[in-house]
Design an enzyme around this catalytic site. Structure first.
Site, mmCIF file in Angstrom:
data_model
loop_
_atom_site.group_PDB
_atom_site.id
_atom_site.type_symbol
_atom_site.label_atom_id
_atom_site.label_comp_id
_atom_site.label_asym_id
_atom_site.label_seq_id
_atom_site.Cartn_x
_atom_site.Cartn_y
_atom_site.Cartn_z
ATOM 1 N N HIS A 220 1.238 -0.320 5.934
ATOM 2 C CA HIS A 220 0.286 0.625 6.519
ATOM 3 C C HIS A 220 0.919 1.988 6.798
ATOM 4 C CE1 HIS A 220 -2.532 -2.532 6.776
ATOM 5 N NE2 HIS A 220 -2.221 -3.016 7.944
ATOM 6 N N ASP B 291 -4.721 -1.904 1.023
ATOM 7 C CA ASP B 291 -4.217 -1.564 2.358
ATOM 8 C C ASP B 291 -5.361 -0.876 3.079
ATOM 9 O OD1 ASP B 291 -3.044 -0.393 4.634
ATOM 10 O OD2 ASP B 291 -1.094 -0.314 3.663
ATOM 11 N N HIS B 292 -5.992 -1.579 4.022
ATOM 12 C CA HIS B 292 -7.238 -1.051 4.583
ATOM 13 C C HIS B 292 -7.046 0.257 5.331
ATOM 14 C CE1 HIS B 292 -5.806 -3.214 8.220
ATOM 15 N NE2 HIS B 292 -6.482 -2.298 8.867
#
Length: 515
Positions: free
Chosen positions: A264, A201-202
């Protein structure tokens, strides 16, 4: 309890950047796609540039598009020049870097291509001394995740040999609902241990998100206040100015809850709500995150109707330019009921947060791109300066800006200079760029290096992915059952969402902060 091969010694974890990355090969499935050229190759090039990975390092691109090694190297050089922060390539460094770039034309469902991949990896091990350590990055459509892992397993590429390691990074979305997420977890666990799986999950690679741990647990001033006795409520805003950017077909099957909230935003939320971990080892941190999310109150149909808001943008303007409504976007049905905005009111039924509302909103076509956390403290218990004077100020707020302009702001009341007692809000502001004078690393740089180092702290664990779906499925099910009860569009592009979201806050004597 999850198992891990990561060293959970707190001193080792705290000194992460001083650890030496081991030799390895990074194999990217879907290497002809946008993610590889925009994010992955620039990030890997930067790691080499910063000498954070050893010389015994190689990258294999794999996709159906036919290319030679040299063609792949040329395309990646162009990508690095275009998308890296420096906007230029160091020729001497690139020539060395490119020698470790390889490409294999292959089909993700062809078993013989995995045999060829294994042979290529063995050859690179011998030629470049990469020691049998392999990282596989699945930058492919989600429907291929299980198939790719199965084929890797059948080809014997998921089992480490002679003290080496094998890790697999899986991109989001991880499932489309709770059942599909559980099925995918079961399928990949047939060939991989949980310690080998890195669900990326960036958002968790962003510097400000990482700083939440340091901010909360390295400062004696804030953690004693981080509870229901001092905090009135918490607001988390995740706003995008863009629309669906040509992804109307995908977005019709997703919506903002699936696309942003359950992954996110929930990852950020868990860092705000969690208890202090025993140490900074990956499992200790992730244990506390899942404990917090387990305490999230269930959404009943009554709660969904009373405490959640959905929206869809209509035509409007962004930065003075007209933009179409969602239903006018390519690939979107003219009568679509897909939500592009969602507001949730969440509660955590535990001692720290009992009774404290967490207001979460995420939406497209909003006035600006911003992600922030706003902690609003309780108002002063006695209006010493009088109601008329205090009406000019808001309760104290702590604002943590994740993007853009990463930093932290503390808002408090101060007397205006002069003979008359007037109170105004003032800000104490910290910005990463001006305070440290360095360019912040891209999220993928941090996350890729963490995986190479075997540090899974910033990656989602199996239980966390499933818990996110457990929380949102009652909301999605209720909205699917009541499609006819909502009138879309209900907010103009370029505004902060539906009026119903403001009205819900106002009914509780609160209001959204305007970033």
């Amino acid at each position: 309890m999850q198992t891990s091969t990561t060293n959970d010694n707190p001193l080792r974890q705290g000194m992460r950047l001083q650890k030496t990355a081991e030799p390895c090969i990074v194999t990217i499935f879907g290497a002809s796609g946008d993610l590889t050229k925009r994010k992955l190759l620039p990030a890997l090039y930067r790691l080499v540039q910063e000498r954070l990975v050893p010389a015994e390092f190689a990258i294999v691109g794999q996709a159906r598009t036919a290319m030679s090694d040299e063609e792949f190297r040329d395309k990646m050089k162009t990508a690095v020049a275009q998308f890296s922060e420096a906007k230029q390539v160091d020729e001497e460094l690139w020539n060395s870097f490119a020698q470790g770039l390889f490409y294999l034309t292959s089909d993700i469902g062809n078993a013989d291509d995995y045999r060829k991949l294994g042979e290529l990896l063995d050859r690179i091990d011998r030629e470049r001394g990469t020691a049998g350590n392999r990282l596989f990055y699945l930058s492919v459509a989600p429907r291929f995740y299980a198939q790719a892992v199965e084929q890797l397993g059948r080809a014997g590429l998921t089992k480490p040999k002679d003290g080496s390691w094998v890790r697999v990074i899986i991109e989001k979305p991880f499932g489309t609902d709770l059942d599909s997420a559980r099925l995918l977890n079961n399928q990949i666990h047939e060939h991989l241990d949980e310690s080998q799986i890195y669900r990326i999950d960036h958002y968790l690679g962003k510097e400000t998100v990482q700083n939440l741990l340091a901010f909360r647990f390295a400062n004696g001033i804030f953690e004693p206040l981080w509870n229901r006795q001092y905090i009135d409520h918490v607001q988390i805003t995740n706003a995008e100015a863009v629309g669906v950017e040509g992804r109307g077909g995908y977005y019709e099957t997703a919506g903002v809850v699936r696309d942003m909230l359950q992954n996110h935003v929930f990852q950020v939320l868990s860092l705000v709500a969690m208890e202090p971990p025993a140490h900074l080892g990956s499992e200790a941190v992730r244990d506390e995150k899942i404990k917090a999310m387990t305490a999230a109150r269930e959404f009943t149909p009554e709660r969904v109707r009373a405490e959640c808001v959905r929206g869809q943008y209509g035509p409007g303007s962004i930065a003075g330019k007209p933009v179409p409504g969602y239903r006018q976007e390519e690939g979107v049905a003219p009568d679509s009921t897909t939500e592009t905005y969602t507001m949730l009111t969440m509660y955590f039924d535990n001692w720290r947060w009992a009774g404290v509302p967490f207001y979460i909103r995420s939406g497209k076509r909003m006035p600006k791109r911003v992600t922030e956390i706003a902690i609003q403290f309780q108002a002063a218990p006695h209006q010493l300066f009088g109601a008329e004077v205090m009406e000019q100020v808001t309760p104290n707020q702590l604002i943590i800006r994740i993007q853009p302009d990463e930093g932290i702001t503390l808002r408090f009341a101060a007397k205006v200079p002069g003979q008359v007692t007037l109170i105004r809000d003032v800000n104490m502001d910290f910005r990463y760029g001006s305070s440290f004078g360095v360019q912040l690393a891209e999220a993928y740089e941090r996350l890729l290096l963490d995986c190479i180092l075997g540090d899974s702290t910033l990656y989602a664990r199996k239980d966390m992915t499933e818990r996110g779906w457990e929380i949102v499925m009652p909301i999605l099910n209720e909205w699917a059952a009541t499609k006819s009860e909502v009138s879309f569009p209900n907010y103009e592009a370029g505004t902060w969402g539906p009026q119903a979201a403001d009205d819900l806050m106002a009914s509780r004597g609160q209001r959204w902060r305007r970033p």
